[in-house]
Design a protein around this motif. Structure first.
Motif, short mmCIF file in Angstrom:
data_model
loop_
_atom_site.label_atom_id
_atom_site.label_comp_id
_atom_site.label_asym_id
_atom_site.label_seq_id
_atom_site.Cartn_x
_atom_site.Cartn_y
_atom_site.Cartn_z
N ALA A 116 10.16 0.30 6.33
CA ALA A 116 9.12 1.34 6.44
C ALA A 116 8.15 1.28 5.27
N ALA A 117 7.01 1.95 5.46
CA ALA A 117 5.99 2.00 4.42
C ALA A 117 6.42 2.95 3.31
N ALA A 118 5.63 2.99 2.26
CA ALA A 118 5.93 3.86 1.13
C ALA A 118 5.97 5.31 1.58
N GLY A 119 6.96 6.03 1.12
CA GLY A 119 7.09 7.43 1.47
C GLY A 119 7.81 7.67 2.76
N VAL A 120 8.21 6.60 3.47
CA VAL A 120 8.92 6.72 4.75
C VAL A 120 10.23 5.95 4.63
N LYS A 121 11.32 6.56 5.10
CA LYS A 121 12.62 5.89 4.98
C LYS A 121 12.73 4.74 5.98
#
Length: 346
Positions: A321-326
């Motif tokens: 996942a992208a930054a800030g997403v698990k």
């Protein structure tokens, strides 16, 4: 009987004696036998003068007084032909490769190369050792009775021959030179055939990196160039893109496309079983390339997650996942109703 007076007897004796003294020539050939000249004051059996007579009869001898000492005696070998007898060789001093007189010649060199003065042993032969001809022991036997060398392989006799021939084996190079005193044999590895530590550490010899941009028909090249597919060869394959799943081939150095299968050699890889940028050990079984390690994970970082079915059972899938997403981590499994689905574990 008539008596002769003393004066008459003396006259007769004088006449007889006078007649006998006139006969001074004796034919030794016909009027002698076993003549012994040992007690004679001297003997002169041949004529002597200078120069040689112009004519002679066979078997005649002549002493040439003007010749050097030792070169005086000549024999008539044919009509009017004189030949020196002996040539004075007994008095000449020899030089060159030999020295001394003809009766006591000493060989000092052979072809201007010195001969060792060391005392030879029984059975030795004269051999050139690089600086002189010297007596050395040479093994004999075999080879029809000539000089030969017995050759063993790890203690087992191979044979005895007068010649040894060094043949390089597969991956072995022979460098055989004559130093003048010894035959030097230097063996080395042929790195075009054998894998050396240096080439292994460079990581190029077994590596085949794809640049085909194809998810099903991969191509790659090797250095050095592969010349043929060999059964049981193992290579390090670096695909450039992830596979699309299904029938997949690999063509190395234009030798021809070969199917790529999973470790069982039968099953085609599923989508994502071959990840682009990863490195795989592949084994050529004589027919196909097998991925030596079974796939354990599918990653969704660069591809859509495939459907979960019996073929994908047990596979795991992780979504980066992208930054800030698990991230999401799931496994393909069936439930009690035999329904297949990706089960999210995280």
């Amino acid at each position: 009987m008539t008596r002769l007076r003393y004066a008459e007897v003396m006259v007769v004796f004088s006449l007889v004696a006078g007649g006998l003294s006139a006969q001074t020539l004796v034919d030794l050939k016909n009027q002698s036998k076993g003549i012994d000249f040992e007690g004679a004051t001297y003997t002169k059996p041949v004529r002597a003068s200078t120069p040689l007579p112009a004519s002679c009869t066979p078997h005649e001898l002549f002493f040439l007084t003007s010749a050097p000492v030792g070169s005086n005696l000549y024999a008539c070998v044919s009509a009017n032909t004189w030949a020196l007898q002996g040539g004075g060789s007994g008095l000449l001093t020899l030089a060159g490769d030999v020295s001394g007189s003809a009766s006591s010649t000493v060989v000092q060199r052979i072809q201007s190369r010195p001969v060792s003065s060391a005392t030879p042993q029984v059975g030795q032969a004269l051999i050139w050792d690089g600086s002189s001809w010297s007596a050395q022991t040479v093994a004999t036997g075999g080879g029809g009775g000539g000089s030969s060398l017995s050759v063993e392989n790890n203690g087992t006799l191979v044979g005895s021959r007068a010649m040894e021939n060094f043949i390089p084996g597969l991956g072995i190079l022979n460098a055989v030179t004559d130093s003048g005193t010894a035959i030097n044999i230097q063996q080395s590895a042929d790195t075009s055939i054998l894998l050396s530590q240096n080439t292994l550490q460079m990581g190029q010899v077994l590596t085949c990196k794809s640049t085909s941009a194809s998810a099903s028909a991969y191509i790659c090249s090797m250095s050095p160039t592969l010349t043929a597919y060999q059964r049981n060869m193992v290579l390090d394959w670096n695909p450039d893109v992830s596979d699309a799943g299904g029938a997949t081939t690999l063509n190395i150095d234009a030798l021809g496309a070969v199917p790529v299968k999973l470790a069982d050699g039968i099953t085609d890889p599923l989508a994502g079983d071959i990840a682009g940028g990863w490195q795989y050990s592949i084994w050529f079984d004589g027919t196909v390339f097998r991925l030596m390690a079974p796939p354990s994970m599918l990653t969704g970082s660069s591809a859509a997650r495939p459907s979960c079915d019996a073929a994908h059972r047990g596979r795991v899938w992780q979504v980066f996942a992208a930054a800030g997403v698990k991230d999401e981590f799931a496994v393909c499994a069936k439930d009690s109703s035999n329904a297949y689905a990706w089960r999210v574990l995280y």
